[in-house]
Design an enzyme around this catalytic site. Sequence first.
Site, short mmCIF file in Angstrom:
data_model
loop_
_atom_site.label_atom_id
_atom_site.label_comp_id
_atom_site.label_asym_id
_atom_site.label_seq_id
_atom_site.Cartn_x
_atom_site.Cartn_y
_atom_site.Cartn_z
CG ASP A 72 -8.86 -30.66 8.99
OD1 ASP A 72 -9.25 -30.16 10.06
OD2 ASP A 72 -7.96 -31.52 8.95
CB SER A 73 -6.65 -27.26 10.87
OG SER A 73 -6.42 -28.63 11.15
CB CYS A 126 -11.99 -29.56 11.24
SG CYS A 126 -10.98 -28.95 12.59
CD GLU A 178 -1.04 -30.74 8.70
OE1 GLU A 178 -0.47 -30.27 7.71
OE2 GLU A 178 -2.24 -31.07 8.70
CB CYS A 215 -8.67 -35.34 15.90
SG CYS A 215 -7.55 -34.32 14.90
CG HIS A 270 -4.81 -33.89 11.50
ND1 HIS A 270 -5.75 -32.89 11.44
CD2 HIS A 270 -3.75 -33.45 10.78
CE1 HIS A 270 -5.28 -31.88 10.72
NE2 HIS A 270 -4.06 -32.20 10.31
N1 DGL Z 1 -8.34 -32.24 12.10
C1 DGL Z 1 -8.87 -31.46 13.14
C2 DGL Z 1 -9.94 -32.14 13.95
O1 DGL Z 1 -10.63 -32.99 13.46
C3 DGL Z 1 -7.99 -30.54 13.94
C4 DGL Z 1 -6.53 -30.72 14.04
C5 DGL Z 1 -5.84 -29.44 14.47
O2 DGL Z 1 -5.68 -28.58 13.64
O3 DGL Z 1 -5.49 -29.33 15.67
O4 DGL Z 1 -10.17 -31.79 15.08
#
Ligand code: DGL
Length: 270
Positions: free
Chosen positions: A7-8, A70, A148, A180, A182
């Site tokens: 993931d990011s 992600c 984050e 997402c 996150h």
């Molecule tokens: N966790 C990521 C997602 O599911 C992206 C979050 C990001 O880096 O903007 O889309």
Amino acid sequence: MKIGIFDSGIGGLSVLHEAMHLLPDQEYIFYADTEHVPYGLKTPEQITGYAKEITQFLIGQGVDAIVVACNTATSVAIRELRRTFDIPILGMEPAVKPAVEGTEGKRIMVIATPVTIREDKLKDLLHRVDENHRVDLLAMPRLVEFAEREEFESSEVYSYIEEQFSGFDKDEYCALVLGCTHFNYFKPAYRKYFGSETLLIDGNRGTVRHLADVLSLNISQDFDNQIRDEHNILCPHNIRYFFSGKKISDEKTLKHLKRLHLRLEEVRNI
Ligand code: DGL
């Protein structure tokens, strides 16, 4: 089997966490691209470039399959990844289908990053499954930033969520789709806003079940048991963590990861 999950940032940890429950006997390499987070505010070309580099790295580590944990990277890069690399690569997309199929009448809200909301992949999905136009889309990029920073319960988080939802009548919604990875960390805040009737739907369990199917693995019988044993939280015997290519072994970052797993465990069944 050795499975790469990327993931990011720390959002993908929620997918790894679910895999630890459902497929505890596999080996994992978790990769967070902490140097480039957030992806949700980058261009599709940038995100595709990062995703290809990470996939190459994970293949170099000998993984048998990769989960793009992600939604953002999946929406812009999954086709290119599958065209370029020759191992199973699973993506994630907002769990709109189960939300539409599992509910009736009332509206469904999908929250995701601006890229995921903008891209055709989600539009195509809605076109296929949202026949009655029950789905609304909302970008919430600041939740990535809060996650984050490990800020899940602050008053800023609660006011941001309230402010973003304020244009919608909460009583009209039967489900909130977390599009997402996150966004999983904030379940208590959505719950507080929407109340107990609204379903919170994320794609993590579905993704890990799909992974099990693809690799012909059996789901653990005890998948709902709590992960709370100190040693098992980071599973040093079968999980390795990388942040943008750098192996994590320092005490401070391992403690951070441990706190995040504990948070995920706490909010898992909300
Ligand atoms: N966790 C990521 C997602 O599911 C992206 C979050 C990001 O880096 O903007 O889309």
